[in-house]
Design an enzyme around this catalytic site. Structure first.
Site, PDB file in Angstrom:
ATOM      1  N   ASP A 204      -9.094 -23.482   1.253  1.00 24.25           N
ATOM      2  CA  ASP A 204     -10.542 -23.559   1.060  1.00 24.25           C
ATOM      3  C   ASP A 204     -10.875 -24.940   0.495  1.00 24.25           C
ATOM      4  O   ASP A 204      -9.986 -25.776   0.337  1.00 24.25           O
ATOM      5  CB  ASP A 204     -11.021 -22.450   0.102  1.00 24.25           C
ATOM      6  CG  ASP A 204     -10.521 -22.648  -1.327  1.00 24.25           C
ATOM      7  OD1 ASP A 204      -9.793 -23.628  -1.590  1.00 24.25           O
ATOM      8  OD2 ASP A 204     -10.875 -21.820  -2.181  1.00 24.25           O
ATOM      9  N   ASP A 206     -12.841 -26.571  -2.888  1.00 26.23           N
ATOM     10  CA  ASP A 206     -13.385 -26.196  -4.191  1.00 26.23           C
ATOM     11  C   ASP A 206     -14.184 -27.344  -4.798  1.00 26.23           C
ATOM     12  O   ASP A 206     -13.717 -28.483  -4.828  1.00 26.23           O
ATOM     13  CB  ASP A 206     -12.226 -25.867  -5.148  1.00 26.23           C
ATOM     14  CG  ASP A 206     -11.275 -24.819  -4.595  1.00 26.23           C
ATOM     15  OD1 ASP A 206     -11.672 -23.643  -4.557  1.00 26.23           O
ATOM     16  OD2 ASP A 206     -10.158 -25.190  -4.179  1.00 26.23           O
ATOM     17  N   ASP A 301     -15.792 -22.880  -2.209  1.00 33.63           N
ATOM     18  CA  ASP A 301     -16.120 -22.340  -3.533  1.00 33.63           C
ATOM     19  C   ASP A 301     -16.915 -23.371  -4.318  1.00 33.63           C
ATOM     20  O   ASP A 301     -16.480 -24.507  -4.464  1.00 33.63           O
ATOM     21  CB  ASP A 301     -14.834 -22.051  -4.339  1.00 33.63           C
ATOM     22  CG  ASP A 301     -14.276 -20.674  -4.053  1.00 33.63           C
ATOM     23  OD1 ASP A 301     -14.752 -20.025  -3.105  1.00 33.63           O
ATOM     24  OD2 ASP A 301     -13.358 -20.263  -4.786  1.00 33.63           O
TER      25      ASP A 301
END
Ligand code: DCP
Ligand code: MG
Length: 377
Positions: A204, A206, A301
């Site tokens: 992902d 962040d 995120d």
């Protein structure tokens, strides 16, 4: 020939936060095997065993050369009986029978596939497996009720399991940076997680966002999310509210490690044009639907922190997960302090310790400063 007594044993400090762990790994065969056993333990809700394997793998990652003899491991910390047995098996036979049988087990394969769905944890996956669901098709056919996150996770499964490249992370940094600038011109944004540690891919992307004036970060997240949504950039998002208040856990009680930031777990819609290289992953291109649509889904995120907590948030969201865990263990066991992504609390003195940089936090903990690229434990 060199006999065992002449082999110089390696020497490594016992906490991962006392070591410099770069991405260079001379023992990848051993650490991959131990990491797989760690993953299997974590997926089976045996966190204690998982951490033991993670710690053992981290010690081997920190060694300056490849292990060839068991005698080299004498005196090294964190290598329990079980890990040593696995290492011995690999050094002597080229592979560990336990690792090979775990890798091939139907249960492990099913847990991997099901928890690979965004929004599905080990408990849910375990329940589904007990109901005879082992793969995505069986899940789709089962009529199980999925929550919003799981529906999005299933829909974008192939994209999300593709690693995110640094180019894609930078493209998303550009987009989120423009979004932040338009809703709060003074606000600052940093890339955290694995990319801050110098990794070239991640599962992902962040980000940590703050505002130089304490209190001005309040309300930033909803505005940011609205802006991103208005541009059609979000395929899914769930924002969790900030309920952290210093000392709110009651007098004399240390703060918990649970993160209560304003956090947004999202799935971004990244257009091919935005990375400058197109949707380049081979698997994605091989799927006609992906090739036609010219965009891919990426997990992103977002965390917003008040400036007073920024150093703690930056340290806490940079990772690695084991490095974070070891920092908190060091703080608790060696210093009588509680460290979280919000604060550092001195249990004996019963007070919070301020810090405005990561360097200061390491100093308060009595640790040598370890830069992000050396936190890859
Ligand atoms: N983190 C944490 N506790 C959580 C979630 C995250 O301490 N419950 C911290 C440690 C992680 C960092 O945040 O290193 C980012 O979380 P990721 O799961 O994204 O981990 P990485 O970025 O390190 O890995 P990847 O490169 O696979 O994204
Ligand atoms: Mg990450």
């Amino acid at each position: 020939a060199v006999n065992d007594s002449e082999v110089t044993p390696f020497s490594v400090p016992s906490y991962a936060c006392q070591r410099r762990s770069t991405l260079k790994n001379h023992n990848a065969v051993l650490t991959d095997s131990l990491s797989l056993l760690a993953e299997n333990a974590e997926l089976s809700d045996e966190d204690g065993r998982g951490v033991a394997f993670r710690r053992a793998a981290a010690v081997l990652k920190a060694l300056p050369s490849a292990v060839t003899k068991m005698s080299q491991l004498k005196g090294l910390p964190c290598l329990g009986e079980h890990s040593l047995r696995v290492i011995k098996d690999i050094l002597e036979n080229g592979a560990s029978s336990e690792v090979e049988s775990t890798k091939e087990s139907e249960r492990f394969k099913a847990l991997k596939v099901l928890t690979g769905i965004f929004g599905v944890g080990s408990k849910t996956a375990d329940r589904w497996i007990r109901e005879g669901i082992h793969n995505l098709q069986q899940l789709r056919d089962s009529g199980q009720t999925l929550n919003r996150a799981q529906q999005a996770g299933l829909e974008h499964y192939d994209d999300i399991k593709q690693p995110v490249s640094l180019a894609e992370a930078e493209a998303i940094r550009g987009i989120v940076g423009r979004a932040v600038a338009s809703v709060s011109p003074e606000a600052q944004i940093v890339l955290t997680g694995g990319f801050r540690r110098g990794k070239l891919t991640g599962h992902d992307v962040d980000f940590l966002i703050t505002h130089p004036e304490e209190g001005s970060e309040v309300g930033l997240m909803p505005k940011l999310v609205s802006w991103l949504e208005s541009q059609g950039l979000l395929l899914y998002q769930k924002t969790t509210r900030n309920s952290y208040l210093e000392g709110s856990e009651g007098p004399g009680r240390p703060p918990s490690n649970i993160d209560r930031f304003e956090r947004c777990l999202s799935i971004f819609k990244l257009s091919a044009g935005q990375t400058g290289r197109g949707v380049q992953s081979e698997e994605t291109a091989a799927s006609p639907s992906a090739a036609e649509r010219r965009w891919r889904a990426v997990r992103v995120d977002l965390v917003v922190s008040p400036i007073s907590q920024f150093a703690f948030a930056l340290l806490g969201w940079t990772g690695s997960k084991l490095f974070e865990r070891e920092l908190r263990r060091w703080a608790g066991h060696e210093k009588g302090m509680s460290l979280s992504s919000h604060a550092l609390y001195d249990n004996k003195q019963g007070r919070y310790i301020r810090a405005s940089s990561e360097e200061e936090i390491f100093a308060h903990l009595g640790l040598e400063f370890i830069p992000p690229t050396e936190r890859n434990a």
